[in-house]
Write a protein that holds these residues in place. Sequence first.
Motif, PDB file in Angstrom:
ATOM      1  N   LEU A   1     -30.403   6.349 -44.803  1.00 21.55           N
ATOM      2  CA  LEU A   1     -29.523   6.744 -45.901  1.00 21.55           C
ATOM      3  C   LEU A   1     -30.385   6.666 -47.158  1.00 21.55           C
TER       4      LEU A   1
ATOM      5  N   THR B   1     -25.273   8.646 -50.444  1.00 18.04           N
ATOM      6  CA  THR B   1     -24.500   7.602 -49.752  1.00 18.04           C
ATOM      7  C   THR B   1     -24.893   6.183 -50.157  1.00 18.04           C
TER       8      THR B   1
ATOM      9  N   ASP C   1     -30.244  11.872 -45.046  1.00 18.01           N
ATOM     10  CA  ASP C   1     -29.069  11.049 -45.309  1.00 18.01           C
ATOM     11  C   ASP C   1     -28.146  11.260 -44.118  1.00 18.01           C
TER      12      ASP C   1
ATOM     13  N   HIS D   1     -25.506   9.969 -41.483  1.00 16.67           N
ATOM     14  CA  HIS D   1     -24.476   8.977 -41.191  1.00 16.67           C
ATOM     15  C   HIS D   1     -24.423   8.632 -39.713  1.00 16.67           C
TER      16      HIS D   1
ATOM     17  N   SER E   1     -28.020   3.789 -39.645  1.00 22.68           N
ATOM     18  CA  SER E   1     -27.087   4.208 -40.694  1.00 22.68           C
ATOM     19  C   SER E   1     -25.704   3.629 -40.428  1.00 22.68           C
TER      20      SER E   1
ATOM     21  N   LEU F   1     -23.388   1.301 -42.755  1.00 27.75           N
ATOM     22  CA  LEU F   1     -22.044   1.755 -43.127  1.00 27.75           C
ATOM     23  C   LEU F   1     -20.947   0.846 -42.583  1.00 27.75           C
TER      24      LEU F   1
ATOM     25  N   THR G   1     -28.508  16.321 -44.371  1.00 26.32           N
ATOM     26  CA  THR G   1     -27.441  15.426 -43.960  1.00 26.32           C
ATOM     27  C   THR G   1     -26.771  15.945 -42.697  1.00 26.32           C
TER      28      THR G   1
ATOM     29  N   HIS H   1     -23.439  15.291 -42.639  1.00 24.99           N
ATOM     30  CA  HIS H   1     -22.054  15.172 -43.096  1.00 24.99           C
ATOM     31  C   HIS H   1     -21.693  16.196 -44.162  1.00 24.99           C
TER      32      HIS H   1
END
Length: 373
Positions: free
Chosen positions: A219, A225, A273, A275, A280, A284, A363, A365
């Motif tokens: 991340l 994030t 980045d 997720h 990660s 998170l 990413t 996301h």
Amino acid sequence: MRKVLILLVSVSMLLTVFSSPVLAKKNHPSTEGNTNISSIVTYDEMIDELKSLEKRSKGELEVFTLDELGYENSQSEQNRDLYVAKIGNGPEKVWIQGRIHGNEPYGTESTLKLLKMYVQNQSPKYQKVLDELTLYVIPMYNPDGSEMNIRHTELSESGDRIDLNRDWTEEGFEAVESKAWYSYWADVQPDFGIDIHHQGLKTDPETEEAITMSLGVSLAPGGPTLPNIKDGLYEDVTRQAQVHVYDSLKDYGYTNIDRYTVGNSSNGFSEIDIHGGVVSAMMLGLNYDNLNEDHHSHPAIFFETSGNTRDGNLGQRARGHNIKQNVLGLQELLHGLATDEVYDADPERWAEIPMPDTIGYQTDHSGFIPIEN
């Protein structure tokens, strides 16, 4: 207040650390590439080495499987046991995982050598680590992929290939290994994590010198994030950890370090980045199947060492050196965590670690996110 890191790494100060019975090979995994992998540690050899180290440790090293701990999901898709080595008596827990991708063997070899250092060497520096930290070491996260010399694992029922490093998501956990390791992680509740990986051959775009290791955070610091997690705490700690590693390794012979990026000079370089990556998900605080109801989380980093079996570029000399640089990076980082020296590093010095100019963030996301000037 001390923060802890999970170290998921591929990583000696002493030449004796690198002489090991696991280098005498008999049965070897298959290969889909051109690399001669006869000298790479196999699953059975890993087990033999772990048991040998446990015996020599006089009770300091514990080696066990998730099946022995009684976990419902405790073996791989092909019914191989999942091994953990635990050493140290400190209050801070560090999770170190290797070879989540089966064709990236340095994680196994480096963590075995790291364990050998702590078993054989009684120096005050090593003892400090064992007094302040408890290490949870996973030398071979993906034993099936390792034996097949492929990046993924294969689901036993369908034969579909799953990237275990993208399987810790609410919609994921397709592979039994993911469920097993996540359940154990949720119970351990580490304070810090390191993941050890390989990358393809890489050169500095300005000097054209070969890069031997890239330091990464899945991340991206300053990205979309990480600054929003724990009021930016993990953004600082992950950068401090990598600065500490960089300072420890930058003058080590034949070592050339940069920050991890994806892309190329033609299409532009980007930071990641992601997720869905395992480390990660750790940062998170992923709560899957209500196994992590308090959303425990911790900072985590990764090492990317140049060269992998799929590209046929694991030369014996380069391989030996790259394992040494990873072990040294792990050793120095663990000592820095044990002494709190990591937290003395200036996180802004992250910018001093060489990196090509980047155009944005890749990413899983939100698609590609360009950097706003």
